[in-house]
Scaffold this active site. Structure first.
Site, PDB file in Angstrom:
ATOM      1  N   GLU A 169      26.944  11.482  32.066  1.00  0.00           N
ATOM      2  CA  GLU A 169      26.681  12.533  31.070  1.00  0.00           C
ATOM      3  C   GLU A 169      27.515  12.164  29.851  1.00  0.00           C
ATOM      4  OE1 GLU A 169      24.484  14.437  32.344  1.00  0.00           O
ATOM      5  OE2 GLU A 169      24.871  13.990  34.448  1.00  0.00           O
ATOM      6  N   CYS A 191      29.585  18.066  23.301  1.00  0.00           N
ATOM      7  CA  CYS A 191      28.641  16.937  23.347  1.00  0.00           C
ATOM      8  C   CYS A 191      27.347  17.290  22.642  1.00  0.00           C
ATOM      9  CB  CYS A 191      28.375  16.540  24.796  1.00  0.00           C
ATOM     10  SG  CYS A 191      27.863  17.919  25.822  1.00  0.00           S
ATOM     11  N   THR A 218      32.603   4.727  27.240  1.00  0.00           N
ATOM     12  CA  THR A 218      33.159   4.657  28.599  1.00  0.00           C
ATOM     13  C   THR A 218      32.036   4.638  29.635  1.00  0.00           C
ATOM     14  OG1 THR A 218      35.045   5.936  27.807  1.00  0.00           O
ATOM     15  CG2 THR A 218      34.825   5.707  30.175  1.00  0.00           C
ATOM     16  N   SER A 278      32.495   9.809  26.858  1.00  0.00           N
ATOM     17  CA  SER A 278      31.835   9.135  25.734  1.00  0.00           C
ATOM     18  C   SER A 278      30.857   8.076  26.232  1.00  0.00           C
ATOM     19  CB  SER A 278      32.893   8.475  24.861  1.00  0.00           C
ATOM     20  OG  SER A 278      33.571   7.493  25.616  1.00  0.00           O
ATOM     21  N   ALA A 279      29.904   7.719  25.368  1.00  0.00           N
ATOM     22  CA  ALA A 279      28.922   6.683  25.714  1.00  0.00           C
ATOM     23  C   ALA A 279      29.637   5.352  25.952  1.00  0.00           C
ATOM     24  CB  ALA A 279      27.892   6.560  24.602  1.00  0.00           C
TER      25      ALA A 279
HETATM   26  P1  NAD Z   1      36.267   9.460  27.216  1.00  0.00           P
HETATM   27  O1  NAD Z   1      35.083   8.616  27.463  1.00  0.00           O
HETATM   28  O2  NAD Z   1      37.315   8.947  26.325  1.00  0.00           O
HETATM   29  O3  NAD Z   1      37.007   9.794  28.608  1.00  0.00           O
HETATM   30  C1  NAD Z   1      36.339  10.469  29.651  1.00  0.00           C
HETATM   31  C2  NAD Z   1      37.040  10.165  30.970  1.00  0.00           C
HETATM   32  O4  NAD Z   1      36.848   8.784  31.283  1.00  0.00           O
HETATM   33  C3  NAD Z   1      38.541  10.398  30.955  1.00  0.00           C
HETATM   34  O5  NAD Z   1      38.904  11.001  32.169  1.00  0.00           O
HETATM   35  C4  NAD Z   1      39.116   8.993  30.819  1.00  0.00           C
HETATM   36  O6  NAD Z   1      40.393   8.841  31.360  1.00  0.00           O
HETATM   37  C5  NAD Z   1      38.106   8.200  31.628  1.00  0.00           C
HETATM   38  N1  NAD Z   1      38.025   6.771  31.296  1.00  0.00           N
HETATM   39  C6  NAD Z   1      38.254   6.176  30.109  1.00  0.00           C
HETATM   40  N2  NAD Z   1      38.014   4.841  30.199  1.00  0.00           N
HETATM   41  C7  NAD Z   1      37.614   4.610  31.471  1.00  0.00           C
HETATM   42  C8  NAD Z   1      37.194   3.447  32.171  1.00  0.00           C
HETATM   43  N3  NAD Z   1      37.150   2.251  31.591  1.00  0.00           N
HETATM   44  N4  NAD Z   1      36.827   3.577  33.465  1.00  0.00           N
HETATM   45  C9  NAD Z   1      36.831   4.784  34.069  1.00  0.00           C
HETATM   46  N5  NAD Z   1      37.221   5.929  33.453  1.00  0.00           N
HETATM   47  C10 NAD Z   1      37.611   5.835  32.168  1.00  0.00           C
HETATM   48  O7  NAD Z   1      35.717  10.880  26.726  1.00  0.00           O
HETATM   49  P2  NAD Z   1      36.568  12.122  26.175  1.00  0.00           P
HETATM   50  O8  NAD Z   1      37.061  11.759  24.831  1.00  0.00           O
HETATM   51  O9  NAD Z   1      37.518  12.600  27.201  1.00  0.00           O
HETATM   52  O10 NAD Z   1      35.450  13.246  26.070  1.00  0.00           O
HETATM   53  C11 NAD Z   1      34.639  13.439  24.957  1.00  0.00           C
HETATM   54  C12 NAD Z   1      33.294  12.780  25.178  1.00  0.00           C
HETATM   55  O11 NAD Z   1      32.639  13.388  26.307  1.00  0.00           O
HETATM   56  C13 NAD Z   1      32.344  12.973  24.010  1.00  0.00           C
HETATM   57  O12 NAD Z   1      31.654  11.783  23.787  1.00  0.00           O
HETATM   58  C14 NAD Z   1      31.398  14.056  24.509  1.00  0.00           C
HETATM   59  O13 NAD Z   1      30.156  14.053  23.850  1.00  0.00           O
HETATM   60  C15 NAD Z   1      31.304  13.730  25.956  1.00  0.00           C
HETATM   61  N6  NAD Z   1      30.872  14.877  26.767  1.00  0.00           N
HETATM   62  C16 NAD Z   1      29.615  14.855  27.317  1.00  0.00           C
HETATM   63  C17 NAD Z   1      29.165  15.958  28.044  1.00  0.00           C
HETATM   64  C18 NAD Z   1      27.786  15.972  28.677  1.00  0.00           C
HETATM   65  O14 NAD Z   1      27.552  16.798  29.551  1.00  0.00           O
HETATM   66  N7  NAD Z   1      26.863  15.112  28.268  1.00  0.00           N
HETATM   67  C19 NAD Z   1      29.995  17.066  28.231  1.00  0.00           C
HETATM   68  C20 NAD Z   1      31.272  17.041  27.666  1.00  0.00           C
HETATM   69  C21 NAD Z   1      31.702  15.941  26.935  1.00  0.00           C
END
Ligand code: NAD
Length: 477
Positions: free
Chosen positions: A229, A263, A210, A207-208
């Site tokens: 990403e 995404c 994070t 996510s944006a």
């Molecule tokens: P998220 O941001 O909640 O978590 C992503 C990862 O980050 C997880 O492994 C999580 O444990 C880790 N994380 C969380 N907080 C952190 C921190 N403070 N420091 C370091 N790591 C941390 O995202 P999600 O819910 O797992 O995934 C969905 C999101 O991903 C959506 O926003 C989606 O649009 C995006 N996404 C983007 C793409 C792309 O290529 N642009 C592809 C797939 C998903």
């Protein structure tokens, strides 16, 4: 005491995996000790090892697909597509490695040679999301390994089982055990990994919120590569088009495929006012036919549940909040089983809401906005801080040209869904969707840095200007 990580099947609630979070210091240390030897191998050896990884995935194709379907809830047919994409990535990243970061030699001055070659960064942290738990990390791990880095992979805490199997397949294929390390854990583990002084870069997908946190954490470390990403609040514009039924297929694929957990999924449907009633009628008919069911159900579902109950609760609350702002539900968000995260596709008319929230609702909720001119459609499309994907259905070639020029996004499609096109194309966004390091076919760019050299077999030098004449008076004494 350290808390156990557990992963449950969203469709049934069954426990799928449990284990302890990994030890960040130990994993980074092992990866740091291993990369110089891996990087010293000829690149063709590393490529060969990754071809063996593709074969290992092929041999376990059905088991990996089944696990992805169970752990994410996505339909089995879709999980199979994800696994084929993982296999296809190997050849793609091998050829784009040479195209984007291959060696270049040029002639320099005074018979010297000039060369541009690339070096790996060292230890790369790959932090993954849950929605494509194999394909997204594979799209960063494979190019990072080809370039000669070692990798510490932290999967999403919601999909550790898929992460563990992916790791086992890399190791079975012969990637040295210390070159690829598995680090299960949640946000706290992710944070420790990002802050660890032993890592040389972070490749993050999520996510944006994070991604921005990670960017801040590394603000004082410009020496570390950070590729982000992130999500999108993606617009899909419908303009003059003769075939509303086909338009409805594209809209449904864009908004509700993978239960809206992509995404690149369409979040905002921006429609020419005079077409809106017709489009809504087609969408209602099609939505009523969509099968929402268990990933392995027969007949196969169009979509499964969202990832967990908490996410389903959040999406239901968000839908109520949109209604509270003045949104008019056209197709309600329904949750047939209170204790399971199945959600039906929803459509809400937000035209009369002045302050529409610019957020990514990561689920099957589509917001309709009616507009009366093409310029207003483009203004609406750009009314977001995100910039991942956008698409136009219908319109003339001149209108598509205007759309392409004026809409800010990294993926812009015409008469197709908002998804990326895959293959060797770059994949990434602008705004808060990414930091200008797209993945896909451009991933090689952030896995290595260029080194420019001027090289000659013998030292050769002279200074032609700015020297006093050589004093020859004392010569021959
Ligand atoms: P998220 O941001 O909640 O978590 C992503 C990862 O980050 C997880 O492994 C999580 O444990 C880790 N994380 C969380 N907080 C952190 C921190 N403070 N420091 C370091 N790591 C941390 O995202 P999600 O819910 O797992 O995934 C969905 C999101 O991903 C959506 O926003 C989606 O649009 C995006 N996404 C983007 C793409 C792309 O290529 N642009 C592809 C797939 C998903």
């Amino acid at each position: 005491m350290t808390e156990k990580l557990q992963s449950y099947e969203p469709a049934t609630g069954a426990l799928l995996w449990e284990g302890l979070p990994g030890d960040v210091d130990a994993e980074v240390e092992r990866a740091a000790s291993a990369w110089p030897l891996w990087a010293a191998q000829p690149v063709t050896n590393r490529m060969e090892t990754l071809r063996r990884f593709a074969n290992a995935v092929r041999a376990k194709e059905e088991a990996l697909s089944d696990l992805i379907a169970r752990e994410t809830g996505k339909p089995l047919w879709e999980a199979r597509m994800e696994v084929s994409s993982v296999i296809g990535r190997v050849d793609m990243h091998i050829s784009t490695y040479s195209e984007r970061t291959g060696q270049k030699r040029m002639d320099g001055a005074m018979n010297s040679r000039q060369s541009v070659r690339h070096k790996p960064h060292g230890v790369i942290a790959v932090i993954g999301p849950y929605n494509f738990p194999a394909d997204v990390p594979a799209g960063q791990i494979i190019p990072a390994l080809i370039a000669g880095n070692s990798v510490v992979f932290k999967p999403s805490e919601k999909t550790p089982a898929t992460g563990a199997l992916l790791m086992a397949l890399f190791q079975d294929a012969g990637v040295p055990r210390d070159v690829i390390r598995f680090l299960p854990g949640g946000p706290e583990t992710g944070k420790q990994l990002v802050k660890h002084e032993g890592i040389n870069g972070v490749l993050f997908t999520g996510s944006a919120r994070t991604g921005i946190t990670i960017n801040r954490m590394l603000g004082a470390y410009p020496e570390k590569i950070v590729a982000l990403e992130m999500g999108g609040n993606n617009p899909l514009v419908v303009w003059d088009t003769p075939d509303l039924a086909t338009a409805a297929f594209i809209i449904v694929q864009s908004a509700y495929g993978t239960s809206g957990q992509r995404c690149t999924a369409a979040r905002r449907l921006i429609v020419k006012d005079s077409l809106a009633n017709g489009i809504v009628a087609e969408l209602r008919k099609l939505i009523a036919r969509l099968i929402v069911d268990h990933p392995h159900a027969d007949p196969a579902p169009f979509m499964g549940p969202v990832i967990d109950n908490e996410t389903a609760d959040g999406l239901s609350e968000s839908f109520m909040a949109l209604m509270g702002m003045g949104g008019r539900p056209l197709v309600h968000l329904k949750r047939p089983q209170e204790d399971r995260p199945f959600l039906s596709p929803a459509l809400i008319d937000m035209t009369s809401v002045d302050e529409r929230p610019d957020i990514e609702l990561f689920g099957p909720i589509l917001q309709l906005i009616r507009v009366d001119s093409f310029d207003s459609a483009i203004r609406e499309a750009n009314a977001t801080r995100y910039g991942l994907s956008a698409a136009l259905i219908g319109g003339s070639p001149e209108q598509y040209d205007q759309f392409w020029r004026q809409v800010r996004a990294g993926i812009i499609n015409w008469n197709g869904p908002t998804f990326g096109i895959g293959g060797a194309a770059p994949f990434g966004g602008v705004g808060v969707s990414g930091n200008h390091h797209p993945a896909g076919g451009y991933a090689a760019d952030f896995c290595a840095y260029p080194v420019t050299s001027s090289e000659a077999e013998q030292p050769r030098a002279t200074i032609g200007i700015g020297l006093t004449p050589v004093d020859t008076s004392s010569m021959g004494d």
